[in-house]
Design a protein around this motif. Structure first.
Motif, short mmCIF file in Angstrom:
data_model
loop_
_atom_site.label_atom_id
_atom_site.label_comp_id
_atom_site.label_asym_id
_atom_site.label_seq_id
_atom_site.Cartn_x
_atom_site.Cartn_y
_atom_site.Cartn_z
N ASP A 1 -12.09 -16.79 56.76
CA ASP A 1 -13.30 -16.01 56.56
C ASP A 1 -14.37 -16.39 57.58
N GLN A 2 -14.44 -17.67 57.76
CA GLN A 2 -15.45 -18.14 58.72
C GLN A 2 -15.18 -17.58 60.09
N GLU A 3 -13.94 -17.60 60.41
CA GLU A 3 -13.54 -17.08 61.71
C GLU A 3 -13.99 -15.62 61.85
N LEU A 4 -13.81 -14.93 60.79
CA LEU A 4 -14.20 -13.53 60.79
C LEU A 4 -15.70 -13.39 60.95
N ASN A 5 -16.39 -14.25 60.24
CA ASN A 5 -17.85 -14.13 60.25
C ASN A 5 -18.45 -14.43 61.60
N LYS B 1 -17.21 -2.69 64.22
CA LYS B 1 -16.78 -1.74 65.23
C LYS B 1 -15.33 -1.36 65.00
N GLU B 2 -14.57 -2.42 64.78
CA GLU B 2 -13.13 -2.21 64.66
C GLU B 2 -12.80 -1.30 63.49
N LYS C 1 -3.52 -10.77 63.64
CA LYS C 1 -4.05 -11.72 62.67
C LYS C 1 -5.21 -11.15 61.87
N ARG C 2 -6.15 -10.58 62.61
CA ARG C 2 -7.34 -10.07 61.93
C ARG C 2 -6.95 -8.99 60.91
N LEU C 3 -6.02 -8.14 61.35
CA LEU C 3 -5.58 -7.06 60.47
C LEU C 3 -4.99 -7.62 59.19
N LEU C 4 -4.12 -8.63 59.38
CA LEU C 4 -3.47 -9.19 58.19
C LEU C 4 -4.50 -9.81 57.26
N ILE C 5 -5.46 -10.47 57.86
CA ILE C 5 -6.50 -11.09 57.02
C ILE C 5 -7.23 -10.01 56.24
N ASN C 6 -7.52 -8.91 56.94
CA ASN C 6 -8.21 -7.81 56.25
C ASN C 6 -7.38 -7.28 55.10
#
Lengths: 692, 684
Positions: B526-530, B538-539, B633-638
């Motif tokens: 989460d932190q990474e995302l933040n 945007k994405e 990675k980001r997608l999977l996290i989402n």
């Protein structure tokens, strides 16, 4: 209109027994219902579904099967291995006959009605011939391996289908041998259950056998080839009962989940002659197992563990969309289980195997407080209600009726074989009970017991049709007189009413009119003209000696005993007719009483309302509001007077089992909330509502 | 019915209960079956060829009833409900009964030539007009005469027997539909042929010839000794009386013509006389010395019913190539060369071929065009044909055209009549199984537009092909997409909205399912995302694919599939394409959750269920690959957060349910004032 202090009683811990079997008789439009305690009740569907007769239960007599045969003869069979026939006139058991096959699980009358078939624990199917006054064993069919749980005749009477554990057998009636044996799949949702119990079978005239079983299936079999034609999985639990309409175009099944499914034979496509069975409608009117179903020409009838008897009319079969097309749920008996001693403020509750005596509490609130108290206020209790007595019966028989004398010093009750009379002594807070021994032989069994207003006389309606008058004095009693039934009639009297002055006794049977006897002169005074519908309650008013009679079609008549004719008020009411909402109530009036100071008032109640009829006010017509739950607020006295009518109704207390006037300003109401009954039933099958 | 009863009694078969029985004097011979005049309720019979008798139920002695001696010999009296009976004379003339009775001795003309003999006749009522058909034979040639009574036109047709010139027709039956009389004949070679005779002849003056076509092969043994008979039960069923093999016993069999299968058969060991009638769901036949009545109801003809009763073992003599119509063989050939080929093959439906065809039908023209002409010309021809529209053989011609075109495509790699194919697909009559080559060629040519159309139109595309389409849709370059003309119906212009809705978006993030991802202590990911919240917004707001590709992918989302068959093929798609598709699906999901109804804007957008199912499918098939990819990675996290939020929603729902239950309990307790109370009641 008046204010009352109401003792609102909810400690009557009554739980009706679960329904085990229902049997519908098309000829008389009556329904026989048997309960798990062995009680058998007869409902007259033509008379507004009134429970007109009942046969008390017995601990050792668990009824497993019930059927009508030979027109209107009623038979039952149960786990004690006996077949019984009921006398519907004298309201007793005609005879009981051991089938010698162990517990009996199923019974079916032949289509012609002349033969009776029972399925026993030992796997035998026994055929009995019905003779005019008895039944006679004829022969055994080929014995099967396990108990026979269900039976059905082919409409031609040549074959029968018998459901057992894991299989269905088809017998040839002539030879008594099994023609086919059809094995029922044990699979239940892919898992093999230990056993598959065939709870019900139905044999149709085209040779199709429909079976319902413990794996939740409804299956169609071809009896000619012994093959499975179609299978419907309809429940996750047992399907316990099936009933087919006479036309064989629809049938109904009941499941352990409380659901009732309607199946209908419908054309495959519109205007095609080819038809197939389709599950059309599910109904969920029960919370527990639906143990039994019946199919009348216009309705689906179901009953089960949750003690409700449900009539679900088939809308397509109902010609006139009137109140008969509404769903009916019968939970409480249509007779009074409670009597009350006004003088000592005692309530006597009747249960299947015991009696309870309670003393009502009191409040410090005086008349002044009462005047200032608003409608619906709860008054502070200065003394709570006491449980004084718990009187258990001896023997396995259920109590038929009971009564406490108005003075509170006598209690009488009766079972099928014995009559009991007790004398109560009150010393401060102590109470002592003494049984009056040596009851005369003729007082063996009573259908109704009543004490006179001054508690000096006891009136007993025996099941032979006679009415006995017994004099009570001190601790002893003396038989005064017996009114014998008119020659030729054996009809039992089930309702009694005595006038407050003790001069008149009114008695009513199930169908014939009401007889009024003169107690002083010990002779029949008059007979109220017979009416089409059975009497549900009656009472004699003080002073005027007017007999008020309520019938199951919700009509109320007032008959003047001294004048031997209907009163003017009664004639006016008949001329104008009752309000349509009054006539549409679906529970009968079970108790009538009078106000000692207000002779114009009649107090009556059914299970859902309490009403005071003020004869001095104009009758309501169909346009006026019959029941107004809200108190008049800003209306002027003029409007109030204009809209006031004779029926003052309260629906606060429900289900209301008993309501009576203790004194001028005090009422007692006994309620039995449905939730309290449900809380005492075994838990239903848990169904997942939603979630992950 | 009465007519049959009559025959039955007059044949003096008396094992059943006759309704009435009459007999002629000795020496007299009944020469024509008795019939019932439905209009008057009288019976009519002819004996000694010329003597007509009319009587009714009350008459006892046939000698004393009405009698009329005619001037010519009668072949048959025909009667159907609703019209007066007709009298057919042996010379082919026809009279109404009433007209005949008015003047029994009137002169009867001769219609048919010398040595021509009437073999069979039938009487119909078509659109309330009586129509009579009779078949004559002369030296092995057969002629059909159709007499119309409203116009009094008699049309003569010559029945062409085809190759097998020396076959003899043994039995006839006919049924009638709107335009044609379908004449079925049972030939001595044991086959059933069908001939369609138009009710309204094109040119009544000319002698026209009719071609027969094979309907069923070898249903009875060719050299049967006794009579064989044939009767049509309904449009799909015929009943045949006769022995199926030379040696075997005689047999009644019911055949399904549509599926060429034997429905049922019954042995008749005592032999038959070759007479068979079907009336009101009952089959009547003479069996030995008795009249046998068999109730038979034709089921609606279905493939399953036909397959269930296929009886190969019973017919060892029938070496039929195929019982079923083979759609692969171009039917156009059959239409083109019907005369020579036809009797060899089993065809399902035939056209009549009137001997003098003035011009070639458009369908035939079209087929020949396909084989030779240029793409442009073909397109014009197809358009012409489509403009003509619903001819009865429309479906078959379309099918043939497509197969013809595809065959040519295969043969000549440069030939690709794209517009033509598009038009044909849009007729809604094609399906994948009808022309599997079509999508194959389109895949080869990477014709995404055609593929999209196929996905939208065909109901039966196999999962492997759907997957192949998906592969192309994902891999095709953006620049080549620009040139195509894809149907954009299912796509809403997200780009316009995205700027506009930026604010909304943020709000939905929080409101989404009543769960705030910010609050969630979702560990370090989460932190990474933040770290780059800007990027994230945007994405998620901009569509990861161009609009045209989105439209193509939506076509895939809409297509039907079965999970088990689809999953193995999904594994073949390259990982970066999977990621792209997932990103697109996730984007669609976010768009979905923007509004309360959980739907996408647009005319025919993918539904939420379709989106979710495809996300699950893709992840199921490719999780191990995708999880290794840094860009995914980001997608999977989402997606992970999405599932997590779903779970928390459900747990919240459960909590709400429990709270409600508790509230209900509290409410009950409030109402439930204990077991005993004293209250004030006021009645109004």
């Amino acid at each position: 209109m008046g204010e009352f202090k109401v003792h609102r009683v909810r400690f009557f811990n009554y739980v009706p027994s679960g329904i085990r079997c229902v049997a519908y008789n098309n000829q008389s439009n009556r329904l026989a219902v048997s309960r798990t305690d062995g009680t058998v009740e007869i409902y007259n569907l033509s008379a507004n579904y009134f429970q007109e007769k009942f046969f008390p239960g017995h601990e050792s007599r668990a009824t497993e099967a019930l059927c009508w045969a030979e027109g209107q003869r009623l038979f039952s069979a149960g786990l004690n291995g006996e077949i019984m026939e009921y006398d519907l006139q004298a309201l007793n058991i005609k005879y009981a006959m051991d089938a010698f096959g162990g517990p009996i699980w199923s019974m079916a009358a032949s289509p012609s009605g002349s033969q009776l078939l029972v399925g026993c624990e030992d796997g035998s199917v026994k055929l009995f011939q019905i003779t005019p006054d008895k039944i006679q064993f004829e022969r055994n069919f080929d014995r099967q391996k396990s108990r026979i749980l269900s039976l059905s005749w082919h409409p031609s009477g040549t074959h029968i289908a018998a459901g057992s554990i894991d299989y269905i057998s088809v017998f040839d009636v002539k030879s008594g041998s099994a023609v086919h044996k059809m094995i029922v799949d044990r699979q239940y949702m892919g898992v093999s259950k230990r056993k598959c119990i065939v709870w019900g079978v139905a044999f149709l005239s085209d040779g199709t056998i429909i079976s319902v079983d413990s794996a939740g299936k409804v299956q169609f079999w071809d009896s000619a080839t012994g093959t499975l034609v179609k299978s419907h999985l309809i429940a996750n639990a047992d399907v316990q009962s099936i009933a087919v309409a006479d036309q064989e175009d629809s049938f109904v099944v009941g499941t352990a989940e409380g659901t009732v499914f309607h199946f209908q034979l419908v054309p495959v496509t519109s205007n095609s002659s080819e038809k197939q069975w389709v599950r059309t409608k599910p109904f969920q009117h029960h919370t527990h197992d639906v143990r039994t179903v019946a199919h009348s020409p216009t309705a689906l009838i179901s009953g089960g563990t949750d003690t409700h008897l449900v009539f679900r009319p088939l809308m397509e079969k109902v010609e006139v969309k009137n109140y008969d097309a509404a769903l009916r749920k019968i939970t409480f008996p249509h007779r009074c289980l409670i009597s009350c001693s006004k003088k000592r403020q005692l309530l006597l509750f009747q249960f299947a195997h015991h009696l309870e005596l309670w003393r009502l509490g009191s409040t410090v609130a005086t008349g002044k407080f009462l005047v200032s108290g608003k409608n619906g206020d709860t008054l502070p209790l200065s003394k709570n209600a006491d449980h004084l007595l718990h009187l258990k019966t001896k023997g396995p028989e259920n109590i038929i009726c009971s009564c406490i004398s108005p003075c509170g010093s006598w209690i009488a009750y009766s079972t099928v074989s014995r009559f009991f009379l007790y004398r109560l002594n009150y010393e401060h807070d102590n109470i002592s009970l003494k049984r009056v021994s040596k009851m005369p032989a003729f007082l063996r069994s009573a259908l109704q017991i009543l004490f006179s207003e001054d508690s000096t006389k006891l009136f007993v309606a025996s099941n032979q049709g006679a009415l006995h008058i017994v004099q009570l004095s001190g601790g002893s009693f003396k038989h005064l007189h017996a009114f014998q039934p008119q020659s030729g009639t054996v009809e039992a009297m089930c309702l009694l009413a005595v006038s407050p002055d003790g001069n008149w006794l009114a008695a009513s049977g199930t169908s014939a009119g009401v007889h009024v006897y003169n107690v002083k002169q010990l002779k029949l005074h008059c007979t109220v003209p017979a009416y089409n519908f059975p009497v549900t309650a009656m009472a004699i008013a003080p002073n005027t000696n007017n007999l008020v009679i309520a019938h199951s079609d919700q009509q109320v008549f007032e008959y003047s005993i001294p004048d031997k004719q209907y009163t003017d008020w009664s004639r006016t009411v008949q001329k104008q007719g009752f309000h349509h909402l009054w006539l549409q109530r679906d529970t009968p009036i079970t108790h009538i009483s009078f106000h000692p100071k207000r002779p114009m008032h009649i107090l009556l109640h059914d299970a859902y309302m309490f009403c005071i009829i003020d004869k001095s006010l104009p009758l309501p017509n169909d346009k006026t509001l019959l029941y107004n739950p809200f108190p008049p607020t800003n209306e002027s006295d003029v409007i109030r007077r204009r809209t006031a009518h004779a029926f003052k109704i309260s629906k606060i207390y429900k289900p209301l089992l008993f309501m009576d006037l203790l004194d001028e300003r005090t009422l007692v109401a006994v309620e039995r909330p449905l939730d309290d009954i449900i809380a005492q039933l075994p838990p239903p099958i848990k169904k997942k509502k939603f979630g992950t | 019915m009465a007519a049959l009863e009559e025959e039955f009694t007059l044949s003096s078969v008396s094992d059943q209960k006759p309704l009435g029985s009459w007999s002629v004097k000795q020496g007299q011979i009944i020469t024509c079956p008795a019939v019932c005049n439905f209009q008057t309720g009288e019976y009519v019979v002819v004996h000694d060829n010329k003597v007509l008798r009319i009587w009714n139920n009350e008459d006892v002695n046939l000698d004393k009833v009405f009698k009329a001696t005619l001037s010519a010999e009668v072949y048959r009296i025909l009667s159907v409900q609703g019209t007066e009976p007709l009298v057919l004379f042996k010379e082919g003339a026809v009279r109404g009964l009433e007209a005949l009775l008015a003047d029994p001795q009137q002169k009867i003309e001769t219609v048919i030539s010398d040595e021509e003999v009437i073999k069979w006749t039938k009487f119909f009522v078509v659109f309330r007009h009586p129509v009579l058909i009779f078949i004559t034979e002369k030296h092995g040639n057969y002629f059909a005469y159709v007499q119309m009574f409203n116009s009094r036109i008699l049309t003569k047709y010559t029945l062409l027997l085809g190759q097998d010139e020396n076959s003899v027709i043994k039995s006839f039956t006919a049924s009638v539909d709107r335009k044609f009389i379908s004449l079925m004949s049972l030939s001595s070679d044991g086959c059933i042929y069908e001939t369609l005779i138009p009710i309204r002849p094109a040119d009544p003056e000319k002698n026209q010839s009719l071609v027969k076509s094979l309907l069923l092969k070898a249903v009875v043994s060719g050299n049967a000794r006794n009579g064989v008979a044939l009767t049509a039960l309904d449009q799909d069923h015929v009943a045949v009386l006769g022995s199926p093999l030379a040696a075997s016993k005689e047999c009644l069999s019911v055949w399904n013509i549509k599926f060429q299968t034997l429905q049922t058969s019954k042995e008749l060991p005592q032999g038959t006389s070759g007479q068979l009638w079907y009336y009101g769901e009952h089959l009547f036949m003479l069996h030995g010395k008795s009249l046998t009545v068999i109730p038979y109801k034709c089921e609606v003809s279905s493939l399953a019913g036909a397959l269930g009763k296929l009886k190969h073992s019973q017919d060892p003599g029938t070496h039929v190539v195929s019982h079923f119509v083979n759609w692969e063989t171009p039917q156009g050939c059959g239409l083109g060369f019907q005369n020579s080929e036809q009797s060899r093959r089993i065809l399902r439906r035939r056209k009549i071929e009137v001997s003098l065809q003035p011009e070639v039908p458009p369908s035939k023209q079209l087929l020949s065009t396909i084989m030779k002409d240029s793409e442009k010309h073909i397109e014009v021809e197809v358009r012409k044909f489509l403009a003509l529209k619903q001819t009865p053989d429309f479906h078959t011609v379309i099918g043939d055209t497509v197969t013809g075109l595809l065959e040519r495509c295969k043969a000549e790699p440069s030939f690709y009549p794209r517009n033509c194919l598009m038009q044909l697909i849009q007729t809604h009559v094609l399906s994948y199984s009808l022309c599997p080559d079509l999508m194959e060629i389109a895949l080869k040519k990477k014709d995404v537009q055609l593929l999209q159309l196929c996905l939208q139109q065909f109901p039966d595309i196999p999962e492997s092909v759907t997957c192949a389409c998906l592969k192309i849709f994902l891999s095709i370059g953006d620049d080549s997409l620009q040139e195509t003309d894809v149907n954009m119906e299912s796509v809403f212009d997200y780009s316009i909205n995205s700027v506009h809705d930026e604010k909304m978006e943020e709000q939905t993030e929080i409101l989404q399912n009543g769960f705030n991802p910010e609050e969630d202590k979702c560990n370090n990911c989460d932190q990474e995302l933040n770290k780059k919240p800007q990027d994230e917004t945007k994405e998620s707001t901009s569509c990861p694919v161009v609009q045209k590709r989105a439209a193509l992918l939506n076509a895939i989302l809409h297509s039907a599939y079965s999970e088990t068959f689809l999953l193995p093929h999904l594994k073949d798609i390259p990982a970066q394409h999977i990621t792209l598709f997932l990103k697109y699906l996730y984007f669609l999901y976010l768009k979905c959750s923007e509004n309360a109804t959980m739907t996408l804007p647009g005319i025919h957008p993918p539904t939420l269920n379709q989106i979710m199912d495809w996300i699950c499918l893709l992840l199921d098939a490719n999780f191990t690959v995708v999880v290794m990819m840094p860009e995914a990675k980001r997608l999977l996290i989402n997606l992970y957060k999405l599932v997590k939020s779903q779970i928390s929603v459900y747990s919240e729902l459960n909590k709400i349910e429990v709270s409600f239950r508790e509230l209900q309990k509290l409410n009950q307790e409030k109402n439930n004032r204990g077991l005993y109370s004293i209250e004030v009641l006021e009645l109004f």
